[in-house]
Design a protein around this motif. Structure first.
Motif, PDB file in Angstrom:
ATOM      1  N   ILE A  64      25.081 -15.831  -3.360  1.00 40.00           N
ATOM      2  CA  ILE A  64      25.384 -15.169  -2.165  1.00 40.00           C
ATOM      3  C   ILE A  64      26.074 -16.293  -1.155  1.00 40.00           C
ATOM      4  O   ILE A  64      25.558 -17.491  -1.229  1.00 40.00           O
ATOM      5  CB  ILE A  64      24.464 -14.299  -1.470  1.00 40.00           C
ATOM      6  N   ALA A  65      27.104 -15.695  -0.605  1.00 37.24           N
ATOM      7  CA  ALA A  65      27.635 -17.036   0.181  1.00 37.24           C
ATOM      8  C   ALA A  65      27.725 -16.254   1.722  1.00 37.24           C
ATOM      9  O   ALA A  65      28.035 -15.272   1.832  1.00 37.24           O
ATOM     10  CB  ALA A  65      29.072 -17.699  -0.195  1.00 37.24           C
ATOM     11  N   ILE A  66      27.424 -17.264   2.620  1.00 34.45           N
ATOM     12  CA  ILE A  66      27.233 -16.769   3.911  1.00 34.45           C
ATOM     13  C   ILE A  66      27.688 -17.768   4.897  1.00 34.45           C
ATOM     14  O   ILE A  66      27.892 -18.902   4.900  1.00 34.45           O
ATOM     15  CB  ILE A  66      25.644 -16.655   4.256  1.00 34.45           C
ATOM     16  N   SER A  67      28.522 -17.318   5.948  1.00 34.26           N
ATOM     17  CA  SER A  67      29.083 -18.187   7.052  1.00 34.26           C
ATOM     18  C   SER A  67      28.446 -17.851   7.982  1.00 34.26           C
ATOM     19  O   SER A  67      28.254 -16.898   8.990  1.00 34.26           O
ATOM     20  CB  SER A  67      30.520 -18.190   7.074  1.00 34.26           C
ATOM     21  N   SER A  68      27.783 -19.132   9.026  1.00 35.41           N
ATOM     22  CA  SER A  68      27.389 -18.754  10.312  1.00 35.41           C
ATOM     23  C   SER A  68      28.510 -19.146  11.116  1.00 35.41           C
ATOM     24  O   SER A  68      28.712 -20.603  10.939  1.00 35.41           O
ATOM     25  CB  SER A  68      26.068 -19.120  10.585  1.00 35.41           C
ATOM     26  N   TYR A  69      28.990 -18.767  11.996  1.00 37.66           N
ATOM     27  CA  TYR A  69      30.251 -19.157  12.831  1.00 37.66           C
ATOM     28  C   TYR A  69      29.755 -20.184  13.537  1.00 37.66           C
ATOM     29  O   TYR A  69      28.510 -20.660  14.175  1.00 37.66           O
ATOM     30  CB  TYR A  69      30.467 -18.040  13.763  1.00 37.66           C
ATOM     31  N   GLY A  70      30.724 -21.115  14.020  1.00 38.77           N
ATOM     32  CA  GLY A  70      30.340 -22.275  14.800  1.00 38.77           C
ATOM     33  C   GLY A  70      30.481 -23.443  13.509  1.00 38.77           C
ATOM     34  O   GLY A  70      29.982 -23.212  12.702  1.00 38.77           O
ATOM     35  N   SER A  71      31.016 -24.470  13.982  1.00 44.23           N
ATOM     36  CA  SER A  71      31.186 -25.391  12.929  1.00 44.23           C
ATOM     37  C   SER A  71      30.147 -26.782  13.378  1.00 44.23           C
ATOM     38  O   SER A  71      29.744 -26.877  14.513  1.00 44.23           O
ATOM     39  CB  SER A  71      32.761 -25.803  12.827  1.00 44.23           C
ATOM     40  N   GLY A  72      30.263 -27.674  12.644  1.00 42.64           N
ATOM     41  CA  GLY A  72      29.792 -28.883  12.905  1.00 42.64           C
ATOM     42  C   GLY A  72      28.169 -29.109  12.798  1.00 42.64           C
ATOM     43  O   GLY A  72      27.682 -28.442  11.999  1.00 42.64           O
ATOM     44  N   ALA A  73      27.509 -29.437  13.722  1.00 39.62           N
ATOM     45  CA  ALA A  73      26.081 -29.776  13.654  1.00 39.62           C
ATOM     46  C   ALA A  73      25.303 -28.871  14.160  1.00 39.62           C
ATOM     47  O   ALA A  73      24.043 -28.825  14.362  1.00 39.62           O
ATOM     48  CB  ALA A  73      25.714 -31.118  14.553  1.00 39.62           C
ATOM     49  N   LYS A  74      26.015 -27.640  14.458  1.00 32.42           N
ATOM     50  CA  LYS A  74      25.047 -26.780  15.448  1.00 32.42           C
ATOM     51  C   LYS A  74      25.441 -25.198  14.618  1.00 32.42           C
ATOM     52  O   LYS A  74      26.596 -24.966  14.414  1.00 32.42           O
ATOM     53  CB  LYS A  74      25.423 -26.518  16.760  1.00 32.42           C
ATOM     54  N   SER A  75      24.399 -24.309  14.434  1.00 33.09           N
ATOM     55  CA  SER A  75      24.977 -23.003  13.697  1.00 33.09           C
ATOM     56  C   SER A  75      24.666 -22.131  14.935  1.00 33.09           C
ATOM     57  O   SER A  75      23.878 -22.129  15.676  1.00 33.09           O
ATOM     58  CB  SER A  75      23.752 -22.652  12.659  1.00 33.09           C
ATOM     59  N   LEU A 157      23.286 -30.619   1.117  1.00 29.60           N
ATOM     60  CA  LEU A 157      23.596 -30.526   2.623  1.00 29.60           C
ATOM     61  C   LEU A 157      24.769 -31.321   3.048  1.00 29.60           C
ATOM     62  O   LEU A 157      25.170 -32.249   2.786  1.00 29.60           O
ATOM     63  CB  LEU A 157      22.532 -30.842   3.486  1.00 29.60           C
ATOM     64  N   ASP A 158      25.557 -30.469   4.034  1.00 34.38           N
ATOM     65  CA  ASP A 158      26.912 -31.320   4.255  1.00 34.38           C
ATOM     66  C   ASP A 158      27.199 -31.341   5.830  1.00 34.38           C
ATOM     67  O   ASP A 158      26.305 -30.577   6.697  1.00 34.38           O
ATOM     68  CB  ASP A 158      28.203 -30.163   3.917  1.00 34.38           C
ATOM     69  N   TYR A 159      28.028 -32.172   6.147  1.00 35.56           N
ATOM     70  CA  TYR A 159      28.688 -32.153   7.370  1.00 35.56           C
ATOM     71  C   TYR A 159      30.075 -32.074   7.173  1.00 35.56           C
ATOM     72  O   TYR A 159      30.857 -32.805   6.684  1.00 35.56           O
ATOM     73  CB  TYR A 159      28.411 -33.373   8.202  1.00 35.56           C
ATOM     74  N   ALA A 160      30.798 -30.943   7.671  1.00 34.37           N
ATOM     75  CA  ALA A 160      32.011 -30.666   7.508  1.00 34.37           C
ATOM     76  C   ALA A 160      32.652 -30.688   6.118  1.00 34.37           C
ATOM     77  O   ALA A 160      33.657 -31.223   5.709  1.00 34.37           O
ATOM     78  CB  ALA A 160      33.059 -31.462   8.446  1.00 34.37           C
ATOM     79  N   GLU A 161      31.581 -30.380   5.244  1.00 36.39           N
ATOM     80  CA  GLU A 161      32.023 -30.297   3.749  1.00 36.39           C
ATOM     81  C   GLU A 161      31.714 -31.457   3.030  1.00 36.39           C
ATOM     82  O   GLU A 161      31.945 -31.584   1.868  1.00 36.39           O
ATOM     83  CB  GLU A 161      33.188 -29.483   3.331  1.00 36.39           C
ATOM     84  N   ARG A 162      31.511 -32.618   3.893  1.00 39.31           N
ATOM     85  CA  ARG A 162      30.953 -33.972   3.154  1.00 39.31           C
ATOM     86  C   ARG A 162      29.705 -34.239   2.983  1.00 39.31           C
ATOM     87  O   ARG A 162      28.798 -33.529   3.490  1.00 39.31           O
ATOM     88  CB  ARG A 162      31.911 -35.089   3.942  1.00 39.31           C
ATOM     89  N   TYR A 163      29.289 -34.927   2.093  1.00 40.79           N
ATOM     90  CA  TYR A 163      28.012 -35.713   1.787  1.00 40.79           C
ATOM     91  C   TYR A 163      27.286 -34.835   1.044  1.00 40.79           C
ATOM     92  O   TYR A 163      26.137 -35.181   0.679  1.00 40.79           O
ATOM     93  CB  TYR A 163      27.321 -36.033   3.290  1.00 40.79           C
ATOM     94  N   ARG A 164      27.653 -33.766   0.490  1.00 43.90           N
ATOM     95  CA  ARG A 164      26.831 -32.807  -0.505  1.00 43.90           C
ATOM     96  C   ARG A 164      26.463 -33.635  -1.428  1.00 43.90           C
ATOM     97  O   ARG A 164      25.301 -33.228  -1.951  1.00 43.90           O
ATOM     98  CB  ARG A 164      27.621 -31.640  -0.710  1.00 43.90           C
ATOM     99  N   ASN A 165      27.350 -34.528  -2.215  1.00 48.69           N
ATOM    100  CA  ASN A 165      26.755 -35.276  -3.351  1.00 48.69           C
ATOM    101  C   ASN A 165      25.950 -36.541  -3.322  1.00 48.69           C
ATOM    102  O   ASN A 165      25.756 -37.172  -4.188  1.00 48.69           O
ATOM    103  CB  ASN A 165      27.943 -35.400  -4.206  1.00 48.69           C
TER     104      ASN A 165
END
Ligand code: IMP
Ligand code: MG
Length: 179
Positions: A64-75, A157-165
Motif C-alpha cells: 500500500i502506498a500512503i502520502s502524508s502531506y507536508g514534506s521534509g522532516a515533519k509529517s 528511510l529517506d529525507y526528500a527521497e534520498r538515503y534509503r539505500n
C-alpha cells in the motif's frame, strides 16, 4: 551519502539480528496461519524484504502506498492513500509492516481503513518507534527498536527521497535539512 550522517543509530548487524528475532516471534505466533504481509511503500521495503525472508511460515505479500502531506522532516495530520492493496483482505490475518511510527497518524488511519474491510485480524510490525513524538494513541504489536527523537535515514528511510539505500540507520545532520 555517509558524510551527511551525524552518527549511526543502528548498525546493519544490529538490524539483522533484531529482524531475526522478530521473524522468529512472528513464526511462532502465526504458526499454522498464512498472514498477509502489507508493506507500506516505500520506507518499509528493506525491512519487509529481510523480515519476510527470515520467516519460515508461509506468507502472502501486498503493498500500500500512503502520502502524508507536508514534506521534509515533519509529517502532517493529513493522510492519503495513493496505492491500494491489489486484493481483498476479508477473513485474512493482516500484518502491517512499517518503517517507523512517529506521530501515529499514518498507522491509525491505515488500521481504521483496513479494519473496515473485515479482516480476521490486523497487527502492526514497525522497525522503529519514535514513541516520544506520538500525537494519536497507537502502538506497534511487534517492534524492532525504540528510537530517540532524531531525524533518521537509511535502511529504507529517506529525507526528500534520498538515503534509503544506506545499509544502516543513522541520524541525518541538521545542516542537510535546515539549510
Ligand atoms: P507518522 O504518520 O507521523 O507516524 O509518520 C510516519 C511516517 O513519517 C513514516 O512512515 C516515515 O515515512 C516518516 N518519518 C517519520 N519519522 C521519520 C524519520 O526520522 N526519518 C524518515 N522518515 C520519517
Ligand atoms: Mg513511511
Amino acid at each position: 551519502m555517509h558524510q551527511d550522517v551525524e552518527s549511526i543509530m543502528f548498525t546493519k548487524e544490529q538490524i539483522a539480528a533484531r529482524i531475526g528475532e522478530l521473524a522468529a516471534q512472528l513464526d511462532k505466533e502465526y504458526a499454522g496461519k498464512t498472514p498477509l504481509m502489507v508493506g507500506i511503500l516505500k520506507g518499509s521495503v528493506m525491512f519487509y524484504a529481510d523480515l519476510l525472508r527470515a520467516m519460515t511460515i508461509p506468507v502472502e505479500m501486498d503493498f500500500i502506498a500512503i502520502s502524508s502531506y507536508g514534506s521534509g522532516a515533519k509529517s502532517s495530520g493529513e493522510v492519503k492513500l495513493i496505492k491500494d492493496l491489489d486484493r481483498k483482505i476479508e477473513g485474512k490475518d493482516v500484518i502491517i509492516v512499517e518503517d517507523i511510527i512517529d506521530s501515529g497518524y499514518t498507522l491509525s488511519y491505515l488500521k481504521r481503513n483496513l479494519y473496515a474491510r473485515k479482516p480476521e485480524s490486523v497487527k502492526i510490525c514497525a522497525l522503529l518507534d519514535k514513541y516520544s513524538r506520538r500525537v494519536v494513541p497507537i502502538e506497534a504489536d511487534y517492534k524492532g527498536f525504540d528510537c530517540e527523537d532524531e531525524f533518521v535515514v537509511g535502511f529504507g528511510l529517506d529525507y526528500a527521497e534520498r538515503y534509503r539505500n544506506l545499509p544502516y540507520i543513522g541520524v541525518l545532520k541538521r545542516s542537510v535539512y535546515e539549510k
